[in-house]
Design a protein around this motif. Structure first.
Motif, PDB file in Angstrom:
ATOM      1  N   ASP A  57     -25.364 -15.084  20.429  1.00 13.88           N
ATOM      2  CA  ASP A  57     -26.013 -14.636  21.552  1.00 13.88           C
ATOM      3  C   ASP A  57     -27.174 -15.404  21.668  1.00 13.88           C
ATOM      4  O   ASP A  57     -27.616 -15.786  22.803  1.00 13.88           O
ATOM      5  CB  ASP A  57     -26.365 -13.109  21.319  1.00 13.88           C
ATOM      6  N   LEU A  58     -28.106 -15.848  20.511  1.00 15.94           N
ATOM      7  CA  LEU A  58     -29.240 -16.561  20.737  1.00 15.94           C
ATOM      8  C   LEU A  58     -29.272 -17.674  21.467  1.00 15.94           C
ATOM      9  O   LEU A  58     -29.880 -18.143  22.499  1.00 15.94           O
ATOM     10  CB  LEU A  58     -29.994 -16.509  19.264  1.00 15.94           C
ATOM     11  N   LYS A  59     -27.978 -18.712  21.028  1.00 13.85           N
ATOM     12  CA  LYS A  59     -27.703 -19.997  21.312  1.00 13.85           C
ATOM     13  C   LYS A  59     -27.514 -19.584  23.137  1.00 13.85           C
ATOM     14  O   LYS A  59     -27.675 -20.479  23.652  1.00 13.85           O
ATOM     15  CB  LYS A  59     -26.627 -20.603  20.635  1.00 13.85           C
ATOM     16  N   HIS A  60     -26.545 -18.731  23.374  1.00 17.34           N
ATOM     17  CA  HIS A  60     -26.289 -18.429  24.807  1.00 17.34           C
ATOM     18  C   HIS A  60     -27.474 -18.321  25.574  1.00 17.34           C
ATOM     19  O   HIS A  60     -27.591 -18.914  26.559  1.00 17.34           O
ATOM     20  CB  HIS A  60     -25.081 -17.189  24.613  1.00 17.34           C
ATOM     21  N   MET A  61     -28.462 -17.517  24.957  1.00 19.18           N
ATOM     22  CA  MET A  61     -29.575 -17.130  25.824  1.00 19.18           C
ATOM     23  C   MET A  61     -30.330 -18.509  25.998  1.00 19.18           C
ATOM     24  O   MET A  61     -30.788 -18.812  27.033  1.00 19.18           O
ATOM     25  CB  MET A  61     -30.502 -16.142  24.984  1.00 19.18           C
ATOM     26  N   GLU A  62     -30.520 -19.536  25.051  1.00 21.10           N
ATOM     27  CA  GLU A  62     -31.169 -20.631  24.988  1.00 21.10           C
ATOM     28  C   GLU A  62     -30.528 -21.396  26.105  1.00 21.10           C
ATOM     29  O   GLU A  62     -31.353 -21.822  27.111  1.00 21.10           O
ATOM     30  CB  GLU A  62     -31.143 -21.399  23.857  1.00 21.10           C
ATOM     31  N   GLU A  63     -29.171 -21.500  26.126  1.00 20.38           N
ATOM     32  CA  GLU A  63     -28.470 -22.293  27.173  1.00 20.38           C
ATOM     33  C   GLU A  63     -28.905 -21.721  28.593  1.00 20.38           C
ATOM     34  O   GLU A  63     -28.910 -22.399  29.685  1.00 20.38           O
ATOM     35  CB  GLU A  63     -27.160 -22.294  26.856  1.00 20.38           C
ATOM     36  N   ARG A  64     -28.715 -20.321  28.866  1.00 19.24           N
ATOM     37  CA  ARG A  64     -29.048 -19.614  30.186  1.00 19.24           C
ATOM     38  C   ARG A  64     -30.463 -19.881  30.444  1.00 19.24           C
ATOM     39  O   ARG A  64     -30.679 -20.319  31.786  1.00 19.24           O
ATOM     40  CB  ARG A  64     -28.722 -18.105  30.066  1.00 19.24           C
ATOM     41  N   MET A  65     -31.355 -19.891  29.693  1.00 15.02           N
ATOM     42  CA  MET A  65     -32.916 -19.966  29.991  1.00 15.02           C
ATOM     43  C   MET A  65     -32.870 -21.553  30.422  1.00 15.02           C
ATOM     44  O   MET A  65     -33.745 -21.877  31.553  1.00 15.02           O
ATOM     45  CB  MET A  65     -33.762 -19.929  28.874  1.00 15.02           C
ATOM     46  N   TYR A  66     -32.315 -22.564  29.731  1.00 18.59           N
ATOM     47  CA  TYR A  66     -32.343 -23.773  30.474  1.00 18.59           C
ATOM     48  C   TYR A  66     -31.599 -24.151  31.665  1.00 18.59           C
ATOM     49  O   TYR A  66     -32.140 -24.650  32.616  1.00 18.59           O
ATOM     50  CB  TYR A  66     -31.781 -24.953  29.281  1.00 18.59           C
ATOM     51  N   ALA A  67     -30.671 -23.520  31.855  1.00 17.02           N
ATOM     52  CA  ALA A  67     -29.800 -23.673  32.845  1.00 17.02           C
ATOM     53  C   ALA A  67     -30.543 -23.093  34.044  1.00 17.02           C
ATOM     54  O   ALA A  67     -30.331 -23.622  35.629  1.00 17.02           O
ATOM     55  CB  ALA A  67     -28.420 -23.096  32.834  1.00 17.02           C
ATOM     56  N   GLN A  68     -30.937 -21.957  34.024  1.00 15.80           N
ATOM     57  CA  GLN A  68     -31.549 -21.185  35.164  1.00 15.80           C
ATOM     58  C   GLN A  68     -32.875 -21.412  35.402  1.00 15.80           C
ATOM     59  O   GLN A  68     -33.431 -21.350  36.477  1.00 15.80           O
ATOM     60  CB  GLN A  68     -31.215 -19.659  34.949  1.00 15.80           C
ATOM     61  N   LEU A  69     -33.897 -21.675  34.445  1.00 11.59           N
ATOM     62  CA  LEU A  69     -35.099 -21.847  34.566  1.00 11.59           C
ATOM     63  C   LEU A  69     -35.583 -23.282  34.085  1.00 11.59           C
ATOM     64  O   LEU A  69     -36.866 -23.545  34.314  1.00 11.59           O
ATOM     65  CB  LEU A  69     -35.999 -20.767  33.761  1.00 11.59           C
ATOM     66  N   GLY A  70     -34.893 -23.825  33.323  1.00  9.54           N
ATOM     67  CA  GLY A  70     -35.380 -25.253  33.072  1.00  9.54           C
ATOM     68  C   GLY A  70     -36.371 -25.054  31.693  1.00  9.54           C
ATOM     69  O   GLY A  70     -36.801 -26.042  31.212  1.00  9.54           O
ATOM     70  N   ILE A  71     -36.236 -23.913  31.003  1.00  7.45           N
ATOM     71  CA  ILE A  71     -37.241 -23.756  29.940  1.00  7.45           C
ATOM     72  C   ILE A  71     -36.280 -24.308  28.763  1.00  7.45           C
ATOM     73  O   ILE A  71     -34.880 -23.698  28.178  1.00  7.45           O
ATOM     74  CB  ILE A  71     -37.224 -22.075  29.622  1.00  7.45           C
ATOM     75  N   ALA A  72     -36.803 -25.317  27.995  1.00 12.18           N
ATOM     76  CA  ALA A  72     -36.161 -25.763  26.715  1.00 12.18           C
ATOM     77  C   ALA A  72     -36.787 -25.292  25.506  1.00 12.18           C
ATOM     78  O   ALA A  72     -38.114 -25.221  25.170  1.00 12.18           O
ATOM     79  CB  ALA A  72     -36.279 -27.340  26.783  1.00 12.18           C
ATOM     80  N   LEU A  73     -35.903 -24.386  24.727  1.00 13.85           N
ATOM     81  CA  LEU A  73     -36.581 -23.813  23.290  1.00 13.85           C
ATOM     82  C   LEU A  73     -36.034 -24.401  22.288  1.00 13.85           C
ATOM     83  O   LEU A  73     -34.882 -25.220  22.068  1.00 13.85           O
ATOM     84  CB  LEU A  73     -35.848 -22.428  23.640  1.00 13.85           C
ATOM     85  N   GLN A  74     -37.097 -24.721  21.304  1.00 15.91           N
ATOM     86  CA  GLN A  74     -36.635 -25.188  20.057  1.00 15.91           C
ATOM     87  C   GLN A  74     -37.079 -24.141  19.093  1.00 15.91           C
ATOM     88  O   GLN A  74     -38.241 -23.857  18.849  1.00 15.91           O
ATOM     89  CB  GLN A  74     -37.468 -26.573  19.701  1.00 15.91           C
ATOM     90  N   LEU A  88     -40.890 -19.965  10.805  1.00 14.26           N
ATOM     91  CA  LEU A  88     -40.001 -20.477  11.695  1.00 14.26           C
ATOM     92  C   LEU A  88     -40.961 -21.290  12.867  1.00 14.26           C
ATOM     93  O   LEU A  88     -41.874 -20.485  13.373  1.00 14.26           O
ATOM     94  CB  LEU A  88     -38.954 -19.528  12.611  1.00 14.26           C
ATOM     95  N   ASN A  89     -40.835 -22.494  13.229  1.00 14.21           N
ATOM     96  CA  ASN A  89     -41.407 -23.093  14.577  1.00 14.21           C
ATOM     97  C   ASN A  89     -40.509 -22.674  15.847  1.00 14.21           C
ATOM     98  O   ASN A  89     -39.229 -23.093  15.831  1.00 14.21           O
ATOM     99  CB  ASN A  89     -41.630 -24.330  14.499  1.00 14.21           C
ATOM    100  N   ILE A  90     -41.148 -22.034  16.733  1.00 12.52           N
ATOM    101  CA  ILE A  90     -40.494 -21.283  18.098  1.00 12.52           C
ATOM    102  C   ILE A  90     -41.222 -22.055  18.988  1.00 12.52           C
ATOM    103  O   ILE A  90     -42.527 -21.509  19.207  1.00 12.52           O
ATOM    104  CB  ILE A  90     -40.178 -19.901  18.185  1.00 12.52           C
ATOM    105  N   VAL A  91     -40.831 -23.124  19.683  1.00 14.85           N
ATOM    106  CA  VAL A  91     -41.644 -23.820  20.594  1.00 14.85           C
ATOM    107  C   VAL A  91     -40.948 -23.907  22.025  1.00 14.85           C
ATOM    108  O   VAL A  91     -39.764 -24.111  22.101  1.00 14.85           O
ATOM    109  CB  VAL A  91     -42.135 -24.883  20.177  1.00 14.85           C
ATOM    110  N   LEU A  92     -41.520 -23.684  23.045  1.00 13.62           N
ATOM    111  CA  LEU A  92     -41.174 -23.872  24.547  1.00 13.62           C
ATOM    112  C   LEU A  92     -41.672 -25.185  24.768  1.00 13.62           C
ATOM    113  O   LEU A  92     -42.901 -25.523  24.790  1.00 13.62           O
ATOM    114  CB  LEU A  92     -41.570 -22.800  25.398  1.00 13.62           C
ATOM    115  N   GLU A  93     -40.973 -26.133  25.245  1.00 15.07           N
ATOM    116  CA  GLU A  93     -41.203 -27.489  25.573  1.00 15.07           C
ATOM    117  C   GLU A  93     -42.218 -27.486  26.735  1.00 15.07           C
ATOM    118  O   GLU A  93     -42.123 -26.498  27.766  1.00 15.07           O
ATOM    119  CB  GLU A  93     -40.159 -28.445  26.027  1.00 15.07           C
ATOM    120  N   GLU A  94     -43.196 -28.220  26.854  1.00 13.74           N
ATOM    121  CA  GLU A  94     -44.014 -28.392  27.951  1.00 13.74           C
ATOM    122  C   GLU A  94     -43.476 -28.652  29.365  1.00 13.74           C
ATOM    123  O   GLU A  94     -42.441 -29.487  29.282  1.00 13.74           O
ATOM    124  CB  GLU A  94     -45.088 -29.411  27.892  1.00 13.74           C
TER     125      GLU A  94
END
Length: 134
Positions: A57-74, A88-94
């Protein structure tokens, strides 16, 4: 400045945010998807992140955030020991248009989710074979 064909996030108070919204709007090739994240939509996103219950579910949410908003999460283990989710390092790309507050609230929501679901944290740590689980 271009005007997108959707409801945009309200402009942040001058000098309080580093989102560079005007630069994004002034760039004809700019990715405007992030401006779809209104304050109301951000609240829904945070609630959805906090409700995540599995690694898939977390991986799916990461994919959706990128597809819909362009937010890349690491999300990755920190350089030192990971004794809690704080390790843990939780970073949103600039990204132009990504509000300073959003850069704080999304990782905080993920940490909250991980604290409630330690099995997701174990899956993150094991994604590169740390535990040898399969």
């Amino acid at each position: 400045m271009q005007s997108p064909p959707f409801v945009m996030r309200e402009e942040c108070p001058q000098g309080l945010c580093t989102c560079e919204r005007d630069a994004l709007l002034g760039n004809p090739a700019g990715d405007l998807r992030i401006l779809r994240l209104t304050k109301m939509e951000e609240k829904k996103l945070i609630a959805r992140i906090e409700a995540i219950s599995s690694y898939a579910d977390l991986k799916h949410m990461e994919e959706r955030m990128y597809a819909q908003l362009g937010i890349a999460l690491q999300i990755s283990p920190g350089l030192n020991e990971v004794r809690t989710v704080r390790g843990l390092n939780i970073v949103l790309e600039e990204q132009l248009g990504l509000c300073r507050k959003t850069k704080q609230t999304i990782p905080a929501a993920i940490r909250k989710c991980l604290e409630r679901n330690p099995e997701i944290t174990y899956a993150i740590l094991d994604k590169d074979g740390l535990f040898g689980l399969e």
